[in-house]
Design a protein around this motif. Structure first.
Motif, short mmCIF file in Angstrom:
data_model
loop_
_atom_site.label_atom_id
_atom_site.label_comp_id
_atom_site.label_asym_id
_atom_site.label_seq_id
_atom_site.Cartn_x
_atom_site.Cartn_y
_atom_site.Cartn_z
N LEU A 1 22.46 25.99 0.25
CA LEU A 1 23.24 24.77 0.43
C LEU A 1 22.63 23.56 -0.26
O LEU A 1 23.36 22.69 -0.74
CB LEU A 1 23.40 24.48 1.93
N ALA A 2 21.30 23.48 -0.28
CA ALA A 2 20.64 22.29 -0.84
C ALA A 2 19.32 22.69 -1.48
O ALA A 2 18.25 22.42 -0.92
CB ALA A 2 20.42 21.26 0.26
N PRO A 3 19.35 23.35 -2.63
CA PRO A 3 18.11 23.84 -3.25
C PRO A 3 17.11 22.74 -3.59
O PRO A 3 15.90 22.96 -3.52
CB PRO A 3 18.61 24.55 -4.52
N GLU A 4 17.60 21.54 -3.93
CA GLU A 4 16.66 20.46 -4.27
C GLU A 4 15.90 19.97 -3.04
O GLU A 4 14.73 19.60 -3.12
CB GLU A 4 17.41 19.28 -4.90
N ASP A 5 16.57 19.98 -1.89
CA ASP A 5 15.94 19.50 -0.66
C ASP A 5 15.07 20.56 0.00
O ASP A 5 14.19 20.23 0.81
CB ASP A 5 17.02 19.05 0.34
N TYR A 6 15.34 21.82 -0.31
CA TYR A 6 14.63 22.92 0.35
C TYR A 6 14.09 23.89 -0.69
O TYR A 6 14.59 25.02 -0.83
CB TYR A 6 15.58 23.64 1.32
N PRO A 7 13.06 23.48 -1.44
CA PRO A 7 12.52 24.37 -2.48
C PRO A 7 11.92 25.66 -1.92
O PRO A 7 12.05 26.71 -2.55
CB PRO A 7 11.46 23.50 -3.17
N TYR A 8 11.26 25.58 -0.75
CA TYR A 8 10.70 26.79 -0.17
C TYR A 8 11.81 27.77 0.18
O TYR A 8 11.73 28.97 -0.11
CB TYR A 8 9.89 26.45 1.09
N GLU A 9 12.86 27.27 0.80
CA GLU A 9 13.98 28.11 1.18
C GLU A 9 14.72 28.66 -0.04
O GLU A 9 15.23 29.79 -0.01
CB GLU A 9 14.94 27.33 2.08
N HIS A 10 14.76 27.87 -1.12
CA HIS A 10 15.39 28.38 -2.34
C HIS A 10 14.60 29.55 -2.93
O HIS A 10 15.19 30.50 -3.46
CB HIS A 10 15.51 27.26 -3.38
N GLN A 11 13.29 29.51 -2.78
CA GLN A 11 12.48 30.62 -3.23
C GLN A 11 12.73 31.86 -2.35
O GLN A 11 12.79 32.98 -2.85
CB GLN A 11 10.99 30.25 -3.19
N LEU A 12 12.89 31.63 -1.05
CA LEU A 12 13.26 32.74 -0.17
C LEU A 12 14.58 33.36 -0.61
O LEU A 12 14.75 34.59 -0.58
CB LEU A 12 13.39 32.26 1.27
N LEU A 13 15.52 32.50 -0.99
CA LEU A 13 16.83 32.98 -1.43
C LEU A 13 16.70 33.82 -2.70
O LEU A 13 17.33 34.88 -2.82
CB LEU A 13 17.76 31.78 -1.68
N THR A 14 15.88 33.36 -3.62
CA THR A 14 15.65 34.11 -4.86
C THR A 14 15.06 35.48 -4.56
O THR A 14 15.49 36.50 -5.13
CB THR A 14 14.72 33.32 -5.79
N THR A 15 14.09 35.50 -3.66
CA THR A 15 13.46 36.77 -3.27
C THR A 15 14.47 37.69 -2.59
O THR A 15 14.50 38.90 -2.84
CB THR A 15 12.28 36.50 -2.33
N MET A 16 15.29 37.12 -1.73
CA MET A 16 16.27 37.91 -1.00
C MET A 16 17.29 38.54 -1.94
O MET A 16 17.55 39.75 -1.89
CB MET A 16 16.99 37.03 0.03
N THR A 17 17.88 37.74 -2.80
CA THR A 17 18.93 38.25 -3.68
C THR A 17 18.39 39.24 -4.71
O THR A 17 19.13 40.11 -5.18
CB THR A 17 19.65 37.10 -4.39
N ALA A 18 17.10 39.13 -5.03
CA ALA A 18 16.50 40.08 -5.98
C ALA A 18 16.45 41.49 -5.41
O ALA A 18 16.34 42.46 -6.17
CB ALA A 18 15.10 39.61 -6.37
N GLU A 19 16.51 41.61 -4.10
CA GLU A 19 16.47 42.92 -3.46
C GLU A 19 17.83 43.61 -3.45
O GLU A 19 17.92 44.80 -3.12
CB GLU A 19 15.96 42.81 -2.03
N LEU A 20 18.89 42.90 -3.79
CA LEU A 20 20.23 43.44 -3.69
C LEU A 20 20.60 44.29 -4.90
O LEU A 20 20.28 43.95 -6.04
CB LEU A 20 21.24 42.30 -3.54
N SER A 21 21.32 45.36 -4.66
CA SER A 21 21.85 46.19 -5.74
C SER A 21 23.00 45.44 -6.41
O SER A 21 23.51 44.45 -5.87
CB SER A 21 22.36 47.51 -5.17
N PRO A 22 23.44 45.89 -7.59
CA PRO A 22 24.59 45.22 -8.24
C PRO A 22 25.81 45.15 -7.33
O PRO A 22 26.51 44.13 -7.30
CB PRO A 22 24.85 46.08 -9.48
#
Length: 488
Positions: free
Chosen positions: A371-392
């Motif tokens: 929702l707010a990657p600029e305000d929550y950089p730590y959470e945006h990194q969590l999001l990147t890690t999470m989505t990297a685990e997903l299959s196509p």
């Protein structure tokens, strides 16, 4: 402290008065200054100076009235008969600085008449786990026992191997369990009226204003239990051993054995390695709460004005109370209003987590980074890690879901949604691996890691500088989650 030792005034069949059996050379493990201040303990110079001796059983203040409680219970669905405090003593009851009654219960302090085949002791590893878990749940605003502190000693205790004996001063609003009533019904039925009056007058005095106070009391216990278990489900907490002797009449979490906090989301997760049938799996906890209350309530039919139909009416709201509290909390975790469209998106989100074995706590927190990657950089990194685990294929499901989710959050209310999400999705939970690292260091005489984890869990909703990557690292998705033993 303001002592109000009332349990010791009840019929002596309900307890056994005795002093603790001292540990050999007790030493400080950790001390909870917040609890000490809450109790008024911190205002007593003698208690502060001698807390290690008190927790080690070497010194009993004159105002204490140590006793072991008798109770019974159903364990894994089977009647277990008389149980009771087999290694703990209710040392004192006090009124804290919030005007709330608190029990001081010393655990791991020697044999009692209720020890059965046990040795009356606790070991360091289980003591640390209970100490940190009570603290964690309290800071997550989930009703729970907490602890004043713990000590370790030279007393040797045999479990699977020889271990260091320890003791914990547990603090709870009550140590009366559903099993207390079960014990009375089986062994001292003439006490049921007196004991019920005590429970109402001590813990539910507002029920005296009702036409039939005992029914109001039972309705309140049912409601509190339902809300407590909903809180567990929302945070991903699994108690592990929801026997009737482990559920409090006040709806506060009690007795930490093979508990666990959900990491990779699996509703069928069994965290107790002794639970071979999955009776106490995470997804079964709401139903087990209902089952426990259903075997507890009929004992009150001995009392005037209590009929089978009246008891059914007391239990009937359990499911609705649980669902209302759980669904509202689930919407809050997503920053959405509590309505049907929000719930549809919420349950689709849980399915996405389950289908891809994603980390429960990290994934919810990662939505702030969406929702707010600029305000929550730590959470945006969590999001990147999470989505990297997903299959196509899962990536497409995620894209479709996240678009729907974002569309439900009105831009004018984005800041409100973020604040709600941050307040209901912790960054830090007590992961089993985190607790184990603290235990391993403590077993080598180093308690700095216990203190660091304690400090981290004291403020679980904020990213903290003292955290390490391991504090939020979930287990390998292909590895089973660590099961925990009842051994303590």
């Amino acid at each position: 402290m303001r002592y109000q030792n009332t349990y010791v005034t009840l019929d002596t069949r309900l307890y056994h008065e005795q002093p603790p059996t001292p540990l050999e050379r007790p030493r400080a493990g950790h001390f909870n200054t917040q609890v000490a201040q809450q109790l008024g303990w911190a205002e007593d110079d003698t208690l502060m100076a001698r807390w290690v001796e008190i927790l080690g059983g070497q010194y009993v203040p004159a105002e204490f009235r140590p006793l072991a409680m008798a109770y019974a219970g159903h364990q894994f669905g089977q009647w277990a008969g008389q149980l009771g405090d087999g290694r703990g003593l209710l040392m004192a009851q006090v009124i804290d600085n919030n005007e709330q009654r608190q029990d001081l219960h010393l655990k791991g302090i020697g044999l009692t008449p209720y020890s059965r085949m046990g040795d009356g002791r606790a070991v360091l590893r289980s003591t640390i786990r209970e100490y940190l878990c009570g603290h964690a749940l309290t800071q997550l605003d989930i009703p729970s026992s907490n602890a004043l502190g713990f000590v370790v000693s030279d007393t040797r205790v045999r479990r699977e191997r020889m271990e260091a004996g320890a003791a914990l001063m547990r603090v709870a609003d009550s140590h009366i369990r559903l099993g207390h009533v079960e014990w009375i019904a089986s062994f001292a039925p003439d006490l049921l009226g007196e004991f019920t009056d005590y429970m109402i007058d001590t813990y539910y005095p507002e029920c005296r204003e009702s036409e039939i106070p005992v029914l109001a009391f039972l309705q309140a216990v049912v409601a509190r239990t339902a809300r407590m278990i909903a809180d567990w489900q929302l945070i991903g907490f699994a108690h592990g051993v929801m026997n009737t002797d482990n559920l409090s009449i006040t709806g506060s979490t009690l007795d930490f054995g093979p508990f666990g906090f959900m990491e990779r989301f699996n509703p069928a997760w069994i965290n107790n390695h002794s639970d071979h049938t999955g009776r106490y799996a995470y997804q079964n906890q709401p139903a087990i709460g209902h089952w426990n209350l259903n075997v507890w309530l009929p004992h009150f039919m001995r009392l005037d004005g209590v009929t089978r139909d009246a008891l059914a009416d007391c239990l009937a709201p359990y499911e609705a109370t649980f669902m209302q509290h759980y669904q509202q909390g689930l919407c809050q975790k997503l920053g959405l209003p509590h309505r049907s469209e929000s719930l549809s998106v919420a349950f689709e989100w849980l399915t996405l987590l389950e289908d891809n074995s994603l980390d429960y706590s990290n994934s919810f927190r990662a939505l702030l980074g969406l929702l707010a990657p600029e305000d929550y950089p730590y959470e945006h990194q969590l999001l990147t890690t999470m989505t990297a685990e997903l299959s196509p294929e899962a990536q497409q499901v995620w894209q479709d879901w996240s678009a729907r989710y974002i569309s439900l959050i009105e831009s004018s209310k984005l800041a409100e949604a973020q604040a709600t999400m941050q307040a209901h999705n912790p960054v830090y939970i007590l992961r089993n691996s985190m607790a184990q690292r603290a235990i391993t260091a403590a077993q080598q005489g180093q308690f700095e890691e216990v203190d660091r984890v304690f400090t981290l869990l004291a403020n679980p909703y904020q990213v903290q500088d003292i955290a390490t990557e391991l504090d939020t690292l979930p287990p390998d998705p292909h590895a089973p989650q660590m099961p925990i033993s009842c051994s303590s």
